[in-house]
Design a protein around this motif. Structure first.
Motif, mmCIF file in Angstrom:
data_model
loop_
_atom_site.group_PDB
_atom_site.id
_atom_site.type_symbol
_atom_site.label_atom_id
_atom_site.label_comp_id
_atom_site.label_asym_id
_atom_site.label_seq_id
_atom_site.Cartn_x
_atom_site.Cartn_y
_atom_site.Cartn_z
ATOM 1 N N LYS A 44 0.583 5.749 -0.374
ATOM 2 C CA LYS A 44 -0.340 6.876 -0.238
ATOM 3 C C LYS A 44 0.266 8.100 -0.901
ATOM 4 O O LYS A 44 1.429 8.438 -0.659
ATOM 5 C CB LYS A 44 -0.607 7.164 1.246
ATOM 6 C CG LYS A 44 -1.536 8.352 1.504
ATOM 7 C CD LYS A 44 -1.678 8.594 3.005
ATOM 8 C CE LYS A 44 -2.526 9.815 3.306
ATOM 9 N NZ LYS A 44 -2.616 10.075 4.757
ATOM 10 N N ILE B 292 -3.446 1.994 8.560
ATOM 11 C CA ILE B 292 -4.131 2.851 7.594
ATOM 12 C C ILE B 292 -5.558 3.085 8.075
ATOM 13 O O ILE B 292 -6.259 2.144 8.465
ATOM 14 C CB ILE B 292 -4.134 2.196 6.200
ATOM 15 C CG1 ILE B 292 -2.701 2.126 5.647
ATOM 16 C CG2 ILE B 292 -5.038 2.972 5.239
ATOM 17 C CD1 ILE B 292 -2.582 1.375 4.325
ATOM 18 N N GLN B 293 -5.971 4.330 8.052
ATOM 19 C CA GLN B 293 -7.320 4.684 8.487
ATOM 20 C C GLN B 293 -8.252 4.794 7.280
ATOM 21 O O GLN B 293 -7.818 5.044 6.156
ATOM 22 C CB GLN B 293 -7.300 6.016 9.233
ATOM 23 C CG GLN B 293 -6.434 5.996 10.489
ATOM 24 C CD GLN B 293 -6.429 7.345 11.185
ATOM 25 O OE1 GLN B 293 -7.443 8.035 11.234
ATOM 26 N NE2 GLN B 293 -5.286 7.722 11.721
ATOM 27 N N ARG C 193 3.008 2.852 2.758
ATOM 28 C CA ARG C 193 2.173 2.813 3.967
ATOM 29 C C ARG C 193 2.076 1.417 4.560
ATOM 30 O O ARG C 193 1.529 1.230 5.639
ATOM 31 C CB ARG C 193 0.755 3.329 3.656
ATOM 32 C CG ARG C 193 0.625 4.810 3.608
ATOM 33 C CD ARG C 193 0.897 5.472 4.962
ATOM 34 N NE ARG C 193 -0.287 5.481 5.829
ATOM 35 C CZ ARG C 193 -0.406 4.795 6.955
ATOM 36 N NH1 ARG C 193 0.549 3.985 7.360
ATOM 37 N NH2 ARG C 193 -1.500 4.895 7.688
ATOM 38 N N GLU D 166 -8.004 7.585 4.760
ATOM 39 C CA GLU D 166 -6.879 7.607 3.825
ATOM 40 C C GLU D 166 -7.190 6.901 2.504
ATOM 41 O O GLU D 166 -6.439 7.032 1.533
ATOM 42 C CB GLU D 166 -5.649 6.949 4.461
ATOM 43 C CG GLU D 166 -5.108 7.657 5.685
ATOM 44 C CD GLU D 166 -3.917 6.924 6.278
ATOM 45 O OE1 GLU D 166 -2.818 7.035 5.715
ATOM 46 O OE2 GLU D 166 -4.093 6.225 7.292
ATOM 47 N N ALA E 263 -1.884 -3.433 5.544
ATOM 48 C CA ALA E 263 -2.539 -2.139 5.781
ATOM 49 C C ALA E 263 -2.591 -1.777 7.258
ATOM 50 O O ALA E 263 -2.493 -0.600 7.619
ATOM 51 C CB ALA E 263 -3.956 -2.151 5.210
ATOM 52 N N TRP F 271 0.855 -1.192 0.000
ATOM 53 C CA TRP F 271 0.000 0.000 0.000
ATOM 54 C C TRP F 271 0.884 1.234 0.000
ATOM 55 O O TRP F 271 1.843 1.320 0.767
ATOM 56 C CB TRP F 271 -0.898 0.040 1.239
ATOM 57 C CG TRP F 271 -1.860 -1.092 1.355
ATOM 58 C CD1 TRP F 271 -1.715 -2.204 2.132
ATOM 59 C CD2 TRP F 271 -3.120 -1.231 0.690
ATOM 60 N NE1 TRP F 271 -2.805 -3.029 1.985
ATOM 61 C CE2 TRP F 271 -3.681 -2.459 1.100
ATOM 62 C CE3 TRP F 271 -3.815 -0.440 -0.229
ATOM 63 C CZ2 TRP F 271 -4.915 -2.907 0.639
ATOM 64 C CZ3 TRP F 271 -5.044 -0.895 -0.685
ATOM 65 C CH2 TRP F 271 -5.587 -2.103 -0.258
ATOM 66 N N LEU G 282 -4.959 6.102 -1.573
ATOM 67 C CA LEU G 282 -4.149 4.891 -1.601
ATOM 68 C C LEU G 282 -3.986 4.339 -3.002
ATOM 69 O O LEU G 282 -4.861 4.487 -3.859
ATOM 70 C CB LEU G 282 -4.795 3.803 -0.729
ATOM 71 C CG LEU G 282 -4.854 4.038 0.773
ATOM 72 C CD1 LEU G 282 -5.492 2.829 1.444
ATOM 73 C CD2 LEU G 282 -3.471 4.301 1.349
#
Length: 212
Positions: free
Chosen positions: A43, A85-86, A53, A89, A76, A41, A93
Motif C-alpha cells: 500500500k 485489508i479494507q 500489507r 484501501e 490480503a 499486497w 494497493l
C-alpha cells in the motif's frame, strides 16, 4: 515454463474486489498449471514508498487458478502480521504475483545470491528442540539492503526463533534457494485495464479515492 504475468495480477485484484462485493470473480484468462506461488499486497499513500500489507503463498506446487484465488484473499485478509485489508484501501494497493522455480539445495547458509535467489531456511531451535522454517522471496533482501547474514538472521526471527543467533547455529541451517518470475500492478492500472477490456471500471462499496 510458466511466468508470472498481468492476467494473474488482474485475477488477484478481481478476486479481492469480488470478495468485498460478495460476488464471484470473473474467470481468469491465463492457462492452468501447477507451480509454487506467492501473492504480495503493498500500500502506498501520498506518493510514499509502498509498504507491505500482506504476503502469503505456498512453496509446494498448486493449481495456479485455485492458488491465486486462495492466496489473493489469504494474503490480503489473514496475514497475521497485519490487520485485514479494507475495501477503502483498494485505490492505494499494488499487487505482485510470484511463481517460484529452480529449487536447489544450498551447500551452506550463504550459498545464494542477493537479488537472484529466494531462500528457504530450516533449522532446529536449540531452546525448544523444535523445527523452524521460513522463506524470503528473491526481491526481499535486495530491497531491504541486507547482507546475507542480515537476511539469514531476519529470517530466523521470522521463523519464530527468539534465542541468541550464533555462527554455529547458522552453520546448522539447511538452506534451499530458488528463483522466481514476478509481475506487479497498481490498482489504478488494474482499473484502467478492466475498463478497457470490459467496458466498465471496477466498483467496490466503500472504496472511494481519497480515503486512506
Amino acid at each position: 515454463m510458466v511466468s508470472a504475468n498481468r492476467e494473474m495480477v488482474v485475477y488477484c485484484f478481481d478476486t479481492l474486489v469480488a470478495h468485498y462485493n460478495s460476488e464471484q470473480a470473473p474467470p481468469p484468462s491465463f492457462d492452468e498449471g501447477q507451480h509454487p506461488l506467492f501473492v504480495t499486497w503493498k500500500k502506498a499513500v501520498n506518493g510514499g514508498e509502498p509498504r507491505l500489507r500482506g504476503c502469503i503463498g505456498t512453496l509446494e506446487a498448486r493449481c495456479l487458478i485455485n492458488g491465486f484465488r486462495d492466496y489473493a484473499l489469504t494474503s490480503a485478509l489473514k496475514d497475521r502480521r497485519f490487520p485485514p485489508i479494507q475495501a477503502k484501501e483498494l485505490p492505494y494497493l499494488e499487487c505482485t504475483v510470484s511463481i517460484l522455480t529452480d529449487y536447489e539445495t544450498g551447500l551452506h547458509y550463504h550459498d545464494w545470491e542477493i537479488g537472484k535467489h529466494g531462500i528457504i531456511i530450516e533449522f532446529t531451535d536449540p531452546d525448544y528442540n523444535t523445527r523452524r522454517s521460513a522463506t524470503y522471496l528473491p526481491e526481499v533482501a535486495a530491497h531491504e539492503g541486507w547482507t546475507k547474514i542480515e537476511a539469514i538472521d531476519s529470517l530466523m526471527r521470522k521463523a519464530g526463533y527468539n534465542g541468541t543467533i550464533t555462527e554455529s547455529l547458522r552453520k546448522r541451517i539447511r538452506l534451499t534457494r530458488y528463483q522466481s518470475t514476478l509481475f506487479t500492478m497498481h490498482y489504478s492500472d488494474y482499473a484502467s485495464y478492466v475498463k478497457t477490456t470490459r467496458g466498465m471500471a471496477p466498483a467496490v462499496v466503500g472504496a472511494k479515492p481519497g480515503n486512506n
